[in-house]
Scaffold this motif. Sequence first.
Motif, PDB file in Angstrom:
ATOM      1  N   ARG A 141       0.823  -1.202   0.000  1.00 14.87           N
ATOM      2  CA  ARG A 141       0.000   0.000   0.000  1.00 14.87           C
ATOM      3  C   ARG A 141       0.865   1.263   0.000  1.00 14.87           C
ATOM      4  NH1 ARG A 141      -3.516  -1.152   5.223  1.00 14.87           N
ATOM      5  NH2 ARG A 141      -1.433  -1.789   5.907  1.00 14.87           N
ATOM      6  N   TYR A 160      -6.681  -2.073  -3.220  1.00 17.38           N
ATOM      7  CA  TYR A 160      -7.055  -0.674  -3.391  1.00 17.38           C
ATOM      8  C   TYR A 160      -6.719  -0.245  -4.822  1.00 17.38           C
ATOM      9  CZ  TYR A 160      -6.608  -1.133   1.655  1.00 17.38           C
ATOM     10  OH  TYR A 160      -6.702  -1.575   2.950  1.00 17.38           O
ATOM     11  N   ALA A 210     -12.007   0.107  -2.714  1.00 13.64           N
ATOM     12  CA  ALA A 210     -11.260  -0.724  -1.771  1.00 13.64           C
ATOM     13  C   ALA A 210     -12.092  -1.956  -1.422  1.00 13.64           C
ATOM     14  CB  ALA A 210     -10.933   0.070  -0.500  1.00 13.64           C
TER      15      ALA A 210
END
Length: 657
Positions: free
Chosen positions: A472, A510, A522
């Motif tokens: 992420r 995501y 998401a």
Amino acid sequence: MRAESLACREQLGVDLTVQSPPPRRPSRSIVAAFCAALAAAPLPAHAFEIFGIKLFGSRDPAQEDLTIGDPQRYEVEFAVADDDIGKKLKAASTLWADRDEPASGAAGLIAKARGDYRRLLAALYAEGRYGGTISIRIDGREASGLAPDATLSQPARVAVAVDPGPLFHFRQADVVNQAPPTADRHDRVDDPRDEGFAPGAVARSGAVLRAERLAVEAWRQQGYARAEIAERRVEAAHGENVIDARIAVAPGRKAHYGPVTVEGAERVDAGWIAWMTGLRHGQEYDPDDIKRASTRIARLDLFRAARFQEAEFVNDDGLLPITYIVQERLPRRFGVGGTWSSVDGGGIEAFWLHRNLFGRAERLKIEGKVAGIGQTFKPDEFTYRVGASFVKPGVYTPDTSFSASLFGDREVLEAYTRTAVTLGAGLTHEFTEELSGRLFATAARSRFDDDEFGRRDFMTVGLAGGLTYDSRDNAADATRGVFLETVVEPFYEFERGNPAIRATAEARAYYGFGKEARLVLAGRLKLGMLAGPPAAELPPDLLFFAGGGGSVRGYAYRNIGVTTPSGNVIGGRSLTEASIEARMRVTPSIGLVAFADAGYVGADAVPSFDDRLRVGVGGGLRYITGLGPIRLDVAVPLDRRPGDPSVAFYVGLGQAF
């Protein structure tokens, strides 16, 4: 015009050859006009940039907005033939950006206008426009010819007229002495030709800058730490609307790490910090090593500021000395926080932290928590937690940490009341920036009270091993990447002599749309299973429940489970959870969210889905802060049962997942 262009080239110290264009209307070429403006201006010369490179002067904003005289109000109009370019020119103009605020006197407005010559010129270059003209007139007079003490009307009328001129393309785009191809995928760098620096491509100034950066980085990735641009030649042929660009790279000597010196360390062991960088003497230089070292030491949370400074030259022996300059934080910290939901009530927590206990970033944290406030005001029905944790980084390797914790809990839930002491100790290792693993030994002594089984005591000892992959871009507010985690926990319960194994796997993904990712989709999926004795012989906190802000919103925390024949809710031996969210950034600081959560808890290790899936839907508001978004969610349970709320509210820091 030719003489003016050559004079400009001498003044700026850059090889910018401008071929004489065919006869045009009286307005001068943009380069010549700007050079004339610089020569005529009695104010100090401002910094000037070509292709993003500062050629002379400073960029002190005070020079552009001198505090002289009374506030000077003004009205500004933009006249640009191309609407798309007009938007970009307005975005670059301080006259336009500050149009609602008065300038600092007439001199301030004139300085602001002169600064816009440079900004608008750079914006045209960024769009591949090198033959345009810029006129900035204040009360009908060109700003370049106004004296700082000129008398202006109140408000002054500012007219900005820009002819973008023709679109230029690269006729020649050469990188001399480009780095050879590499077989190591970690050392590969994008080809400048794929980034717009190629014959026939629009000759945007940014393409030249990217080409230089990529050409230098390609050498640095192969160990040439002091690679640099040795020559930069950009020529514009106005008659043909083309640019000839040539950049040459000087790689220098191949480098290996020399001594690492730490400056600014006071309470921290400087030698240990140098070891924690992982930059070993004699190892080949790699900028990725520097980046990993910065990330690793940032996780220690020791320093307010820290940076690597490489020596200017590689020594004759091929070694590159490196200095790590740090500014320490205060070693002790105290914090207070809180959470609230309409279902679970409010919570208050506090902690005391020492981040450098023995001089090598040993972290001791003592914390306490009280929750369930508002659901009841009886102290004996609150949830309590108190304990301490200790972390010792740099065990065996710079990427390995030892952790130990001891906690006492009294947890009051709808399904059970738990009183327990838990102990854990183990190692965590960072394999790469994205992949980490952990292995802990655990022990717990607990007592449970519930309506189904009454009072029961348990004593468990086991292991907990896990792997986590996290790509992420921002853990608190991700717009791209994935999070994958699997945990396996074999344990033995001594009171009844039962072995068991518990396992969970979770995936989050995501995806942001557009360059700024204003819309993000998401998703989350979590699965769990527990193999071993029946639920009556297992600690309820190791069984699976669902519900709450990080699970299925709209339902109480850990209130989705297996319903027994007597109507009580107990934990299950399998878990399935799924969530989907659409996150929209409305302004830079405000976001909206729509979501749906679903969860199922089964009585058996393999889910049979013989009970209904519990679903909650809702929306939320996000206020973006530097620490992450402040979250306010409103959720409705679609399969409401007796005791479930009709509407649930949640407040917290960070996205729900």
